[in-house]
Structures are given as structure tokens and as C-alpha cells.
Design a protein around this motif. Structure first.
Motif, mmCIF file in Angstrom:
data_model
loop_
_atom_site.group_PDB
_atom_site.id
_atom_site.type_symbol
_atom_site.label_atom_id
_atom_site.label_comp_id
_atom_site.label_asym_id
_atom_site.label_seq_id
_atom_site.Cartn_x
_atom_site.Cartn_y
_atom_site.Cartn_z
ATOM 1 N N ILE A 152 5.415 6.151 5.479
ATOM 2 C CA ILE A 152 3.998 6.171 5.131
ATOM 3 C C ILE A 152 3.214 5.838 6.393
ATOM 4 C CG2 ILE A 152 2.211 5.078 3.737
ATOM 5 C CD1 ILE A 152 5.649 4.889 2.415
ATOM 6 N N VAL A 153 2.250 6.690 6.732
ATOM 7 C CA VAL A 153 1.445 6.517 7.936
ATOM 8 C C VAL A 153 0.052 6.055 7.521
ATOM 9 C CG1 VAL A 153 0.523 7.656 9.987
ATOM 10 C CG2 VAL A 153 2.741 8.356 9.068
ATOM 11 N N GLY A 154 -0.442 4.993 8.179
ATOM 12 C CA GLY A 154 -1.779 4.473 7.879
ATOM 13 C C GLY A 154 -2.453 3.978 9.144
ATOM 14 N N GLU A 155 -3.727 3.631 9.011
ATOM 15 C CA GLU A 155 -4.507 3.133 10.140
ATOM 16 C C GLU A 155 -5.038 1.748 9.844
ATOM 17 O OE1 GLU A 155 -7.674 5.797 11.121
ATOM 18 O OE2 GLU A 155 -6.344 7.514 11.320
ATOM 19 N N SER A 156 -5.291 0.986 10.909
ATOM 20 C CA SER A 156 -5.859 -0.341 10.743
ATOM 21 C C SER A 156 -7.365 -0.234 10.476
ATOM 22 C CB SER A 156 -5.613 -1.184 11.991
ATOM 23 O OG SER A 156 -6.265 -0.611 13.102
ATOM 24 N N ILE A 157 -7.875 -1.238 9.820
ATOM 25 C CA ILE A 157 -9.319 -1.298 9.561
ATOM 26 C C ILE A 157 -9.948 -2.033 10.722
ATOM 27 C CG2 ILE A 157 -11.084 -2.201 8.019
ATOM 28 C CD1 ILE A 157 -8.965 -1.954 5.765
ATOM 29 N N THR B 176 6.678 -2.608 8.070
ATOM 30 C CA THR B 176 6.114 -1.873 9.206
ATOM 31 C C THR B 176 7.200 -1.710 10.246
ATOM 32 O OG1 THR B 176 3.934 -2.801 8.783
ATOM 33 C CG2 THR B 176 4.322 -1.870 10.972
ATOM 34 N N ILE B 177 7.505 -0.454 10.595
ATOM 35 C CA ILE B 177 8.576 -0.203 11.566
ATOM 36 C C ILE B 177 8.038 0.126 12.957
ATOM 37 C CG2 ILE B 177 10.308 0.464 9.880
ATOM 38 C CD1 ILE B 177 9.631 3.401 10.517
ATOM 39 N N ALA B 178 6.757 0.550 13.043
ATOM 40 C CA ALA B 178 6.190 0.874 14.360
ATOM 41 C C ALA B 178 4.672 0.906 14.264
ATOM 42 C CB ALA B 178 6.703 2.227 14.856
ATOM 43 N N GLN C 63 -2.332 2.847 14.529
ATOM 44 C CA GLN C 63 -1.682 3.672 13.514
ATOM 45 C C GLN C 63 -0.359 2.988 13.183
ATOM 46 O OE1 GLN C 63 -0.374 7.635 14.710
ATOM 47 N NE2 GLN C 63 -1.074 8.413 12.732
ATOM 48 N N PHE C 64 -0.126 2.736 11.886
ATOM 49 C CA PHE C 64 1.070 2.032 11.433
ATOM 50 C C PHE C 64 2.018 3.003 10.742
ATOM 51 C CE2 PHE C 64 -2.108 -1.326 11.593
ATOM 52 C CZ PHE C 64 -1.425 -2.309 12.282
ATOM 53 N N PHE C 65 3.313 2.793 10.952
ATOM 54 C CA PHE C 65 4.351 3.550 10.265
ATOM 55 C C PHE C 65 5.134 2.559 9.408
ATOM 56 C CE2 PHE C 65 3.306 5.728 14.141
ATOM 57 C CZ PHE C 65 3.184 7.052 13.733
ATOM 58 N N ARG C 66 5.136 2.801 8.106
ATOM 59 C CA ARG C 66 5.770 1.870 7.170
ATOM 60 C C ARG C 66 6.799 2.596 6.312
ATOM 61 N NH1 ARG C 66 0.056 0.217 6.817
ATOM 62 N NH2 ARG C 66 -0.107 -1.841 7.743
ATOM 63 N N ILE C 67 7.785 1.822 5.833
ATOM 64 C CA ILE C 67 8.815 2.362 4.939
ATOM 65 C C ILE C 67 8.902 1.468 3.708
ATOM 66 C CG2 ILE C 67 10.173 3.440 6.771
ATOM 67 C CD1 ILE C 67 12.087 1.045 6.615
ATOM 68 N N PRO C 68 9.479 1.980 2.614
ATOM 69 C CA PRO C 68 9.678 1.137 1.435
ATOM 70 C C PRO C 68 10.742 0.070 1.674
ATOM 71 C CG PRO C 68 9.836 3.475 0.881
ATOM 72 C CD PRO C 68 9.803 3.373 2.366
ATOM 73 N N GLN C 69 10.936 -0.794 0.669
ATOM 74 C CA GLN C 69 11.937 -1.861 0.720
ATOM 75 C C GLN C 69 13.313 -1.311 1.093
ATOM 76 O OE1 GLN C 69 12.030 -5.362 -0.060
ATOM 77 N NE2 GLN C 69 14.118 -5.153 0.614
ATOM 78 N N VAL C 70 13.989 -1.988 2.002
ATOM 79 C CA VAL C 70 15.331 -1.606 2.412
ATOM 80 C C VAL C 70 16.332 -2.323 1.508
ATOM 81 C CG1 VAL C 70 17.013 -1.734 4.275
ATOM 82 C CG2 VAL C 70 14.648 -1.219 4.787
ATOM 83 N N GLU D 124 0.821 -1.205 0.000
ATOM 84 C CA GLU D 124 0.000 0.000 0.000
ATOM 85 C C GLU D 124 0.861 1.264 0.000
ATOM 86 O OE1 GLU D 124 -2.906 2.261 3.183
ATOM 87 O OE2 GLU D 124 -2.309 0.210 3.548
ATOM 88 N N ASN D 125 0.652 2.129 -0.962
ATOM 89 C CA ASN D 125 1.370 3.404 -1.102
ATOM 90 C C ASN D 125 2.887 3.236 -1.188
ATOM 91 O OD1 ASN D 125 -1.073 4.801 -0.966
ATOM 92 N ND2 ASN D 125 -0.978 4.924 1.252
ATOM 93 N N GLY D 126 3.355 2.109 -1.682
ATOM 94 C CA GLY D 126 4.791 1.900 -1.831
ATOM 95 C C GLY D 126 5.482 1.397 -0.586
ATOM 96 N N ALA D 127 4.757 1.145 0.496
ATOM 97 C CA ALA D 127 5.360 0.698 1.753
ATOM 98 C C ALA D 127 5.533 -0.813 1.753
ATOM 99 C CB ALA D 127 4.496 1.121 2.923
#
Length: 194
Positions: A175-180, A37-39, A74-81, A31-34
Motif C-alpha cells: 500500500i502506497v501513501g503520502e505523509s500529511i 512501513t517497509i520504506a 511517500q510511504f510503502f506499507r504491507i499488511p501484518q506479517v 490505514e487500508n489494511g497496512a
């Protein structure tokens, strides 16, 4: 030229799949290139609203104590490392042996009896490995008209990482997102026009 001098240069860069950190596989963007999940953290206000709505339906009052089955995260995600292995060479140059000893000693003693250290920059952490061999040379054997000069080269191997496309990336780094928590489907209604 004024001596002593310390110079640092990046002398190599590799993208070796056998030397990598915690992320072992390729993680395609979601989702959105993420990818990773880092936190995550609980969103207090939204979780409270779901809890109050449930409490109102069950007991007729708000703010009843108890566990809410609907927790919003609330999830904090980053792209591929992508792991990289840059090599840096530090060159120490001096005119006298005493100057060379003074410059070289901190490099030898900083990490104790191991050749490993974690380095940090801008809240990012990298692993640094100091090569165990120090390339020491001097030109005293064939001076000619040159001035005597001592030189020591120290090689540093770094395990680093990159993510995103730097200034060319259109997406944010984090990228910041929320759980459903709940899916709602509207009821179908049929209107007859008679």
C-alpha cells in the motif's frame, strides 16, 4: 525407475509464536489494511512546490535556497506479517554408495561448518536450517527379490513469512501513501439574505 533420484516433499507446517523474526507482536491493520512501513522516500516534486510557495510568500521569489520545513514523504506499507515454519524432507535414493556420496556431499559442504543458510525467492528472503542428523538406510539386510537401494533423508526447517490473503485478498500487497504536511481549514462565512 531410473536411479539416482532426488525428491523433495513438504512434511510439516506450523505457526509457532515462539519462532518468529523481527516482528514480535501482533500489529493490527491500520490505514487500508497496512500494518508495517517497509520504506519511505521524499517526494521531490511536491516538497519543491511547498518550498517554492513558502519562498514566494517570504521573499517574493521562487527557488530560494534553504531547508523546507514541509517535506512530503511517500510511504510503502504491507499488511501484518505472519511467521510460519514449514519442514521439507529431501530424499536421496541410489543403487550404489558412490552415487549416494556424490549426491550427499553438496548438502553437507554447502553451508560450511554451520547448518544455516539464507535462501531467496522472488526478492523474498527466508532462513533455512539443515537438520544435523541424516537418516541413512538401505535394504541390503533383507533383499529378497528386490534390488539393493540406498536412501538418505535430509530435513530442512525454514522460518518463513506470509502476508495478505494471497489470491483471496482484495487489497494490494503493498500500500502506497503520502505523509500529511499541512492541514487547512476553510474560514467560516455567513451570508445574509436580506
Amino acid at each position: 525407475m531410473n536411479f539416482p533420484i532426488i525428491t523433495v516433499a513438504r512434511t510439516g507446517l506450523s505457526k509457532d509464536p515462539t519462532k518468529k523474526g523481527i516482528f514480535q507482536g501482533n500489529m493490527p491493520p491500520g490505514e487500508n489494511g497496512a500494518s508495517i512501513t517497509i520504506a519511505k522516500r521524499i517526494m521531490q516534486q511536491k516538497t519543491k512546490e511547498f518550498s517554492n510557495a513558502l519562498s514566494k510568500r517570504q521573499t517574493g521569489q521562487y527557488n530560494r535556497k534553504g531547508k523546507s520545513p514541509k517535506v512530503v514523504y511517500q510511504f510503502f506499507r504491507i499488511p501484518q506479517v505472519v511467521h510460519i515454519n514449514p519442514v521439507y524432507t529431501t530424499t536421496l535414493t541410489s543403487l550404489y554408495t558412490q552415487q549416494m556420496n556424490e549426491m550427499l556431499q553438496p548438502f553437507i559442504t554447502q553451508t560450511g561448518n554451520i547448518n544455516y543458510q539464507v535462501i531467496e525467492f522472488d526478492n523474498y528472503r527466508y532462513e533455512l536450517f539443515i537438520d544435523q542428523n541424516y537418516d541413512i538406510s538401505d535394504n541390503s539386510a533383507n533383499l529378497g527379490e528386490e534390488q539393493r537401494r540406498l536412501e538418505t533423508k535430509i530435513t530442512f526447517n525454514v522460518i518463513g513469512y506470509l502476508f495478505g490473503k494471497y489470491v483471496n485478498d482484495e487489497l494490494p500487497k503493498i500500500i502506497v501513501g503520502e505523509s500529511i504536511v499541512e492541514y487547512k481549514f476553510p474560514k467560516e462565512t455567513v451570508i445574509f439574505n436580506l
